[in-house]
Design a protein around this motif. Sequence first.
Motif, short mmCIF file in Angstrom:
data_model
loop_
_atom_site.label_atom_id
_atom_site.label_comp_id
_atom_site.label_asym_id
_atom_site.label_seq_id
_atom_site.Cartn_x
_atom_site.Cartn_y
_atom_site.Cartn_z
N THR A 117 -28.75 -24.31 -5.47
CA THR A 117 -27.40 -24.32 -4.89
C THR A 117 -27.24 -25.42 -3.86
N THR A 118 -28.34 -25.76 -3.18
CA THR A 118 -28.26 -26.85 -2.20
C THR A 118 -27.99 -28.17 -2.89
N GLU A 119 -28.63 -28.40 -4.04
CA GLU A 119 -28.44 -29.65 -4.77
C GLU A 119 -27.05 -29.75 -5.37
N THR A 120 -26.43 -28.60 -5.68
CA THR A 120 -25.11 -28.60 -6.32
C THR A 120 -24.09 -27.91 -5.43
N ALA A 121 -24.15 -28.16 -4.12
CA ALA A 121 -23.28 -27.46 -3.17
C ALA A 121 -21.82 -27.82 -3.35
N THR A 122 -21.56 -28.98 -3.95
CA THR A 122 -20.17 -29.39 -4.13
C THR A 122 -19.50 -28.71 -5.32
N ASN A 123 -20.31 -28.03 -6.14
CA ASN A 123 -19.77 -27.35 -7.32
C ASN A 123 -19.16 -26.02 -6.90
N GLU A 124 -17.90 -25.77 -7.27
CA GLU A 124 -17.22 -24.55 -6.86
C GLU A 124 -17.84 -23.30 -7.50
N GLU A 125 -18.59 -23.49 -8.58
CA GLU A 125 -19.17 -22.35 -9.28
C GLU A 125 -20.12 -21.58 -8.39
N HIS A 126 -20.79 -22.27 -7.50
CA HIS A 126 -21.80 -21.66 -6.65
C HIS A 126 -21.17 -21.19 -5.35
N SER A 127 -20.50 -20.07 -5.41
CA SER A 127 -19.89 -19.52 -4.21
C SER A 127 -20.91 -18.83 -3.32
N LEU A 128 -22.02 -18.36 -3.94
CA LEU A 128 -23.09 -17.73 -3.16
C LEU A 128 -24.12 -18.80 -2.81
N THR A 129 -23.77 -19.59 -1.85
CA THR A 129 -24.65 -20.68 -1.47
C THR A 129 -25.56 -20.26 -0.32
N VAL A 130 -26.86 -20.40 -0.56
CA VAL A 130 -27.85 -20.15 0.49
C VAL A 130 -28.76 -21.36 0.58
N SER A 131 -29.33 -21.55 1.75
CA SER A 131 -30.17 -22.72 1.95
C SER A 131 -31.64 -22.32 1.91
N PRO A 132 -32.53 -23.26 1.57
CA PRO A 132 -33.96 -22.96 1.59
C PRO A 132 -34.44 -22.51 2.96
N GLY A 133 -33.83 -23.05 4.04
CA GLY A 133 -34.22 -22.65 5.39
C GLY A 133 -33.93 -21.18 5.64
N GLU A 134 -32.79 -20.70 5.15
CA GLU A 134 -32.44 -19.29 5.33
C GLU A 134 -33.42 -18.38 4.58
N VAL A 135 -33.87 -18.85 3.43
CA VAL A 135 -34.83 -18.06 2.65
C VAL A 135 -36.20 -18.06 3.33
N GLU A 136 -36.63 -19.23 3.79
CA GLU A 136 -37.94 -19.32 4.43
C GLU A 136 -38.00 -18.51 5.73
N SER A 137 -36.91 -18.48 6.48
CA SER A 137 -36.89 -17.74 7.74
C SER A 137 -36.73 -16.24 7.54
N GLY A 138 -36.37 -15.84 6.34
CA GLY A 138 -36.15 -14.42 6.10
C GLY A 138 -34.75 -13.97 6.40
N GLU A 139 -33.88 -14.91 6.75
CA GLU A 139 -32.49 -14.55 7.04
C GLU A 139 -31.79 -14.06 5.78
N VAL A 140 -32.15 -14.65 4.65
CA VAL A 140 -31.63 -14.22 3.35
C VAL A 140 -32.80 -13.67 2.54
N THR A 141 -32.63 -12.47 2.04
CA THR A 141 -33.69 -11.81 1.26
C THR A 141 -33.14 -11.38 -0.10
N ALA A 142 -34.05 -11.00 -0.96
CA ALA A 142 -33.68 -10.58 -2.31
C ALA A 142 -34.03 -9.11 -2.51
N VAL A 143 -33.14 -8.38 -3.14
CA VAL A 143 -33.37 -6.98 -3.52
C VAL A 143 -33.17 -6.88 -5.03
N VAL A 144 -34.18 -6.38 -5.72
CA VAL A 144 -34.12 -6.27 -7.17
C VAL A 144 -33.29 -5.05 -7.54
N LEU A 145 -32.18 -5.29 -8.25
CA LEU A 145 -31.32 -4.19 -8.69
C LEU A 145 -31.69 -3.72 -10.10
#
Length: 233
Positions: A117-145
């Motif tokens: 999503t960082t590489e294609t941030a200008t594309n409107e399709e990716h409304s759920l944009t998160v950065s690698p920094g947010e993932v590495e810091s734990g600010e954004v996490t994943a929950v398996v549904l």
Amino acid sequence: CKIVSKIRPCLSNNNNTIIMATIPRRNSTILLSVIILISLCIIAVTITSNLHKENSNVSVRRTITDTLMSSQEQPQQPRKHTMVGGYSNLGHDKALLKSEQVRKVANFALEEYAAKTTETATNEEHSLTVSPGEVESGEVTAVVLEAQRQVVAGLNYKLTIALIKDSICLGAIKVTVWDHFGELKVTNWGDKLLPWEDVQELFNEVQAEEEEKKALEVEGEIEEGMDEVEPNE
């Protein structure tokens, strides 16, 4: 007359001698004939036995040959293989759904998604944009549904992953990850992103199960602590 009378006894004696000499010869001839006959019988029995064995071997060989020929002529039935290409739903096994391996695959997919999503941030399709920094810091996490697994040369995982930021579900993504004996690779992204409204019910169920699990763990720790406390005398 005198001469004739002398000759007759001589002839009589010679005949007796000839007869006596002929009897042993006849006996020996008969014995020899009997021996030859017995030998011929033995030879005949031996030949017959050998012919019978050869006929039996030939019949056995013919039976084997006919069996092989018939098996080759018959159309071979297609071999039944196990359903290696089928996906199995991991949602029926909560322990497997929450396993370390599934979490590892989900976190890898989240990292790949953040980079994507960082590489294609200008594309409107990716409304759920998160950065690698947010993932590495734990600010954004994943929950398996949801999770499905396929046995191939390794394992394929089809996951529905909720993106959580500040305890708020931003939405969910679908992804397929190939686990090639420890080497992970994203092979397919979902056709569309799932907004919060589409996964709210499923997310609430997962969260309720997680909270129940934590509550049971806390209750177990409290019981263990109470058992360790010695009663006052």
